[in-house]
Design a protein around this motif. Structure first.
Motif, PDB file in Angstrom:
ATOM      1  N   SER A   1      -3.952   6.617   9.125  1.00 53.85           N
ATOM      2  CA  SER A   1      -5.007   5.973   8.348  1.00 53.85           C
ATOM      3  C   SER A   1      -5.977   5.225   9.245  1.00 53.85           C
ATOM      4  O   SER A   1      -7.188   5.211   9.004  1.00 53.85           O
ATOM      5  CB  SER A   1      -4.394   5.018   7.319  1.00 53.85           C
TER       6      SER A   1
ATOM      7  N   ARG B   1       1.388  10.005   1.633  1.00 52.89           N
ATOM      8  CA  ARG B   1       1.042   8.637   1.239  1.00 52.89           C
ATOM      9  C   ARG B   1      -0.227   8.704   0.391  1.00 52.89           C
ATOM     10  O   ARG B   1      -1.137   9.479   0.672  1.00 52.89           O
ATOM     11  CB  ARG B   1       0.762   7.758   2.459  1.00 52.89           C
TER      12      ARG B   1
ATOM     13  N   TYR C   1      -2.784   6.704   0.196  1.00 49.49           N
ATOM     14  CA  TYR C   1      -4.027   6.417   0.904  1.00 49.49           C
ATOM     15  C   TYR C   1      -4.428   7.561   1.831  1.00 49.49           C
ATOM     16  O   TYR C   1      -5.619   7.820   2.041  1.00 49.49           O
ATOM     17  CB  TYR C   1      -3.937   5.087   1.667  1.00 49.49           C
TER      18      TYR C   1
ATOM     19  N   LYS D   1     -15.956   2.275   0.206  1.00 44.80           N
ATOM     20  CA  LYS D   1     -14.882   1.294   0.366  1.00 44.80           C
ATOM     21  C   LYS D   1     -15.422  -0.098   0.698  1.00 44.80           C
ATOM     22  O   LYS D   1     -16.595  -0.270   1.034  1.00 44.80           O
ATOM     23  CB  LYS D   1     -13.912   1.759   1.458  1.00 44.80           C
TER      24      LYS D   1
ATOM     25  N   TYR E   1      -8.485   0.521   1.980  1.00 45.88           N
ATOM     26  CA  TYR E   1      -7.178   0.747   2.610  1.00 45.88           C
ATOM     27  C   TYR E   1      -6.840  -0.499   3.427  1.00 45.88           C
ATOM     28  O   TYR E   1      -7.723  -1.238   3.866  1.00 45.88           O
ATOM     29  CB  TYR E   1      -7.211   1.952   3.556  1.00 45.88           C
ATOM     30  N   HIS E   2      -5.550  -0.709   3.680  1.00 42.09           N
ATOM     31  CA  HIS E   2      -5.144  -1.817   4.542  1.00 42.09           C
ATOM     32  C   HIS E   2      -5.917  -1.827   5.857  1.00 42.09           C
ATOM     33  O   HIS E   2      -6.323  -2.877   6.364  1.00 42.09           O
ATOM     34  CB  HIS E   2      -3.649  -1.705   4.860  1.00 42.09           C
TER      35      HIS E   2
ATOM     36  N   THR F   1      -3.155  -3.700  -4.596  1.00 36.88           N
ATOM     37  CA  THR F   1      -2.978  -2.422  -3.908  1.00 36.88           C
ATOM     38  C   THR F   1      -4.295  -1.653  -3.844  1.00 36.88           C
ATOM     39  O   THR F   1      -5.191  -1.882  -4.664  1.00 36.88           O
ATOM     40  CB  THR F   1      -1.953  -1.513  -4.628  1.00 36.88           C
ATOM     41  N   PRO F   2      -4.392  -0.715  -2.909  1.00 31.92           N
ATOM     42  CA  PRO F   2      -5.538   0.203  -2.928  1.00 31.92           C
ATOM     43  C   PRO F   2      -5.561   0.972  -4.245  1.00 31.92           C
ATOM     44  O   PRO F   2      -4.504   1.290  -4.808  1.00 31.92           O
ATOM     45  CB  PRO F   2      -5.260   1.136  -1.743  1.00 31.92           C
TER      46      PRO F   2
ATOM     47  N   ASP G   1       0.814  -1.227   0.000  1.00 26.49           N
ATOM     48  CA  ASP G   1       0.000   0.000   0.000  1.00 26.49           C
ATOM     49  C   ASP G   1       0.843   1.271   0.000  1.00 26.49           C
ATOM     50  O   ASP G   1       0.329   2.353   0.284  1.00 26.49           O
ATOM     51  CB  ASP G   1      -0.964   0.016   1.195  1.00 26.49           C
TER      52      ASP G   1
ATOM     53  N   CYS H   1      -6.139   3.954  -4.782  1.00 29.53           N
ATOM     54  CA  CYS H   1      -5.694   5.348  -4.664  1.00 29.53           C
ATOM     55  C   CYS H   1      -4.185   5.520  -4.844  1.00 29.53           C
ATOM     56  O   CYS H   1      -3.700   6.650  -4.944  1.00 29.53           O
ATOM     57  CB  CYS H   1      -6.120   5.934  -3.323  1.00 29.53           C
TER      58      CYS H   1
ATOM     59  N   ASP I   1      -5.905  10.281  -0.311  1.00 31.60           N
ATOM     60  CA  ASP I   1      -7.281   9.929  -0.648  1.00 31.60           C
ATOM     61  C   ASP I   1      -8.228  10.310   0.483  1.00 31.60           C
ATOM     62  O   ASP I   1      -9.299  10.892   0.262  1.00 31.60           O
ATOM     63  CB  ASP I   1      -7.373   8.427  -0.932  1.00 31.60           C
ATOM     64  N   GLN I   2      -7.828   9.989   1.717  1.00 29.81           N
ATOM     65  CA  GLN I   2      -8.661  10.331   2.871  1.00 29.81           C
ATOM     66  C   GLN I   2      -8.808  11.840   3.037  1.00 29.81           C
ATOM     67  O   GLN I   2      -9.881  12.337   3.387  1.00 29.81           O
ATOM     68  CB  GLN I   2      -8.067   9.734   4.151  1.00 29.81           C
TER      69      GLN I   2
END
Length: 359
Positions: free
Chosen positions: A263, A280, A282, A330, A154-155, A135-136, A110, A138, A285-286
């Motif tokens: 995250s 990062r 992810y 998600k 996400y993880h 992978t995600p 990720d 994003c 994205d958030q």
């Protein structure tokens, strides 16, 4: 079917634990091989996982030698266990040993790969030897499309999705807190992971100490740290490591140099401030799509945002709504991982033909 899981970081225990349990319940025989990093052994023991150990090496020279040593150790373990599939979170050890043994390797990474960095080098030792790279969606890194599988998640949704995690309010009782108390969790990193080299968050320990002392005038502070800072010992979290997510779920906010915990905060609906010279995918994205947090490279900016958030009396409700929006978009990542591994290689071919359902 036998499946070997390699875990290189404490977070990997959380990411893969439900998948391992799901597969074990379905009759699969599993083997866990883990690097002795930080609290990884404690987490594995807390969850009742038996494991075999690889070593953690610090510094570029030691990491280079460690690659060969751990490859040899993993080879011996795998030769005896005879797995049909290797699963890791982007490990060159599993990638290379699986290739030697002519077995499949599924990588669940990720982290975006920046060119001309040490992590880019490690990635070049992993990706060519992996059969699938999940992978995600994003992430912005360019990955071999013949091997790449993207998913909407996400993880952290592999273990903090509502299907798997329910906050335990009794955790607050252990710290003499109520759900009305304001408190901040902070994490300081050692910056010794492969993807951290050449990047930084807070400039030094003095800056970290001053930051905590400034914020503690506003609300209670808890600190978890990979580096030894005696002046901050009084802020340590007196909880078993497997309880940290329960505490995090009730926090006013998270601030720190740990991207994973940022995250985690986001998927729990807790505001986060990630202090780092490198973002990062992810977390971007958030931040951009859901407004769950902030990535900053300057501690002064982090302090300004933190002080502003502590003044917001509607903070929890606002972030709860943001979390709901994120969860609608998600997936349950543990369910996706379980089904993808269980049905591999059929799942991979179905995915490429858009017939694999993973929502």
């Amino acid at each position: 079917m036998k499946i070997l899981f390699e875990l290189g970081h404490p977070a990997h225990v959380h990411v893969l634990k439900h998948t391992i349990w799901n597969l074990q319940k379905s009759g699969y025989e599993t083997k866990i091989v883990a690097r002795a990093r930080e609290i990884t052994p404690k987490l594995l023991e807390a969850y009742g996982f038996a494991y075999e150990r690889l070593e953690k090496y610090n510094g570029l020279t030691n990491k280079t030698f460690g690659l060969f040593i751990n490859n040899y150790k993993l080879f011996k373990i795998a030769k005896k266990f005879k797995p049909g599939i290797f699963v890791s979170v982007g490990s060159p050890h599993s990638a290379q040993v699986s290739t030697i043994l002519r077995k499949a390797h599924i990588s669940f990474g990720d982290t975006d790969v920046k060119k001309y960095t040490l992590y880019h080098l490690i990635s070049s030792l992993t990706c060519p030897f992996s059969d699938v790279l999940c992978t995600p969606s994003c992430l912005i890194s360019k990955i071999n499309p013949k091997k790449h599988v993207k998913y909407e998640g996400y993880h952290e949704l592999a273990y903090l999705h509502p299907n798997h995690f329910k906050p335990d309010p009794h955790t607050l009782d252990q710290l003499n807190l109520s759900n009305k108390d304001k408190f901040i969790i902070m994490r300081f990193a050692a910056w010794d992971a492969v993807h951290d080299i050449a990047h930084r968050g807070f400039k030094n320990n003095q800056e970290r100490i001053e930051f905590v002392e400034r914020l503690q005038t506003k609300c209670k502070i808890f600190v978890t740290s990979e580096v030894n800072i005696p002046e901050l010992d009084k802020y340590k979290i007196p909880l078993a490591p497997e309880k940290i997510h329960h505490l995090l779920s009730f926090a006013t906010m998270y601030i720190g140099e740990g991207a994973t915990m940022a995250s985690e905060a986001g998927v729990l609906g807790v505001p986060w401030i990630f202090v780092s010279s490198w973002g990062r995918g992810y977390l971007d994205d958030q931040e951009k799509n859901y407004g769950l947090g902030y990535t900053v490279s300057d501690s002064k900016e982090a302090l300004r945002i933190a002080l502003s958030l502590t003044e917001n009396e509607n903070l929890k409700n606002e972030w709860s709504e943001k979390r709901k929006k994120m969860l609608r978009d998600k997936i349950d990542v543990a369910k996706f991982m379980t089904e993808f591994i269980r049905r591999y290689p059929k799942s991979f071919h179905e995915y490429k033909n858009r017939k694999f359902k993973y929502s």
